[in-house]
Design an enzyme around this catalytic site. Structure first.
Site, PDB file in Angstrom:
ATOM      1  N   CYS A 158      35.104  45.119  37.064  1.00 56.70           N
ATOM      2  CA  CYS A 158      35.184  44.194  38.253  1.00 56.70           C
ATOM      3  C   CYS A 158      36.147  44.889  39.191  1.00 56.70           C
ATOM      4  O   CYS A 158      37.154  45.562  39.387  1.00 56.70           O
ATOM      5  CB  CYS A 158      35.988  42.968  37.693  1.00 56.70           C
ATOM      6  SG  CYS A 158      36.458  41.776  39.050  1.00 56.70           S
ATOM      7  N   CYS A 161      39.638  43.374  40.033  1.00 55.94           N
ATOM      8  CA  CYS A 161      40.742  43.457  39.164  1.00 55.94           C
ATOM      9  C   CYS A 161      40.865  44.600  38.280  1.00 55.94           C
ATOM     10  O   CYS A 161      41.580  44.813  37.527  1.00 55.94           O
ATOM     11  CB  CYS A 161      41.084  42.149  38.384  1.00 55.94           C
ATOM     12  SG  CYS A 161      39.984  41.758  37.275  1.00 55.94           S
ATOM     13  N   CYS A 213      34.153  37.208  36.455  1.00 52.67           N
ATOM     14  CA  CYS A 213      35.206  37.988  35.657  1.00 52.67           C
ATOM     15  C   CYS A 213      36.159  37.047  34.710  1.00 52.67           C
ATOM     16  O   CYS A 213      36.559  36.026  35.634  1.00 52.67           O
ATOM     17  CB  CYS A 213      35.875  38.799  36.714  1.00 52.67           C
ATOM     18  SG  CYS A 213      37.309  39.721  35.889  1.00 52.67           S
ATOM     19  N   CYS A 262      39.980  37.524  36.569  1.00 50.97           N
ATOM     20  CA  CYS A 262      40.447  37.105  37.827  1.00 50.97           C
ATOM     21  C   CYS A 262      39.532  36.050  38.452  1.00 50.97           C
ATOM     22  O   CYS A 262      39.621  35.368  39.413  1.00 50.97           O
ATOM     23  CB  CYS A 262      40.390  38.305  38.876  1.00 50.97           C
ATOM     24  SG  CYS A 262      38.879  38.938  39.378  1.00 50.97           S
ATOM     25  N   CYS A 272      22.247  40.032  35.713  1.00 50.72           N
ATOM     26  CA  CYS A 272      21.725  40.402  37.310  1.00 50.72           C
ATOM     27  C   CYS A 272      23.161  40.262  38.117  1.00 50.72           C
ATOM     28  O   CYS A 272      23.468  39.335  38.436  1.00 50.72           O
ATOM     29  CB  CYS A 272      20.707  39.581  37.629  1.00 50.72           C
ATOM     30  SG  CYS A 272      19.870  40.052  39.166  1.00 50.72           S
TER      31      CYS A 272
END
EC number: 1.8.4.12
Length: 183
Positions: A100, A103, A149, A152, A172
């Site tokens: 991510c 984070c 995510c 976060c 995707c």
């Protein structure tokens, strides 16, 4: 002004539908990473699977705006979508881990990346189901599954049931929502 509004609306609908309306990629999916010939070491994959998720990241929108670029903020926090085929990781064939961008939570590896032909990086499975969160999304008359995510809550992309074996899924994702760590 009305023309501009309709043009923006039309472009948004096309962009939303582009990732969703793909032919079945199961038969034509090709691995784009070197995973087939040079997979990540077993100990790296085991470590990623067992690694603790870490504390939940909670920030104000002002903090996110300060830390992220304009494009990252648009995608990660406002659930936007970057342009197809005009992004950093769609054609990335290097071996490594995708995390991510907000984070640092490791979410996908090159071993599950494949060429879906959509113009966005696509994967058939996350490192672990605890690393991502799937949320039903109803927008513009469509029902899709958003990928966030798990650490976060940032928007990463969408998942569709038209991917290759062994899962049949196609995650995707937006390149701008990801950081890549070559291994």
């Amino acid at each position: 002004m009305k023309t501009l509004y309709y043009l923006i609306l039309f472009t948004g609908v096309l962009n939303l539908g582009a990732c969703a309306q793909q032919e079945n990629t199961t038969e034509r999916a090709l691995t784009t990473a070197t995973a087939g010939n040079n997979p990540l070491p077993d100990e790296v994959v085991r470590e990623l699977n067992e690694q603790a998720l870490g504390d939940t990241v909670v920030k104000t929108e002002a903090e996110w705006r300060k830390e992220l670029t304009t494009e990252e903020y648009f995608v990660l926090r406002q659930e936007g979508t970057e342009r197809a085929f005009d992004n950093e990781y769609d054609a990335n064939k290097r071996r490594g881990v995708y995390a991510c961008a907000a984070c640092g939570n490791p979410m996908f590896t090159s071993e599950t990346k494949f060429d879906s032909g959509t113009g966005w990086p696509s994967f058939y499975a996350p490192i672990s189901e605890k690393r991502v969160k799937e949320v039903d999304e109803r927008a513009m008359g469509m029902v899709r599954t958003e990928v966030e995510c798990a650490r976060c809550g940032s928007h990463i992309g969408h998942v569709f049931p038209d991917g290759p074996k062994p899962t049949g899924l196609r995650y995707c994702l937006n390149s701008v929502a990801l950081d890549f760590d070559e291994r």
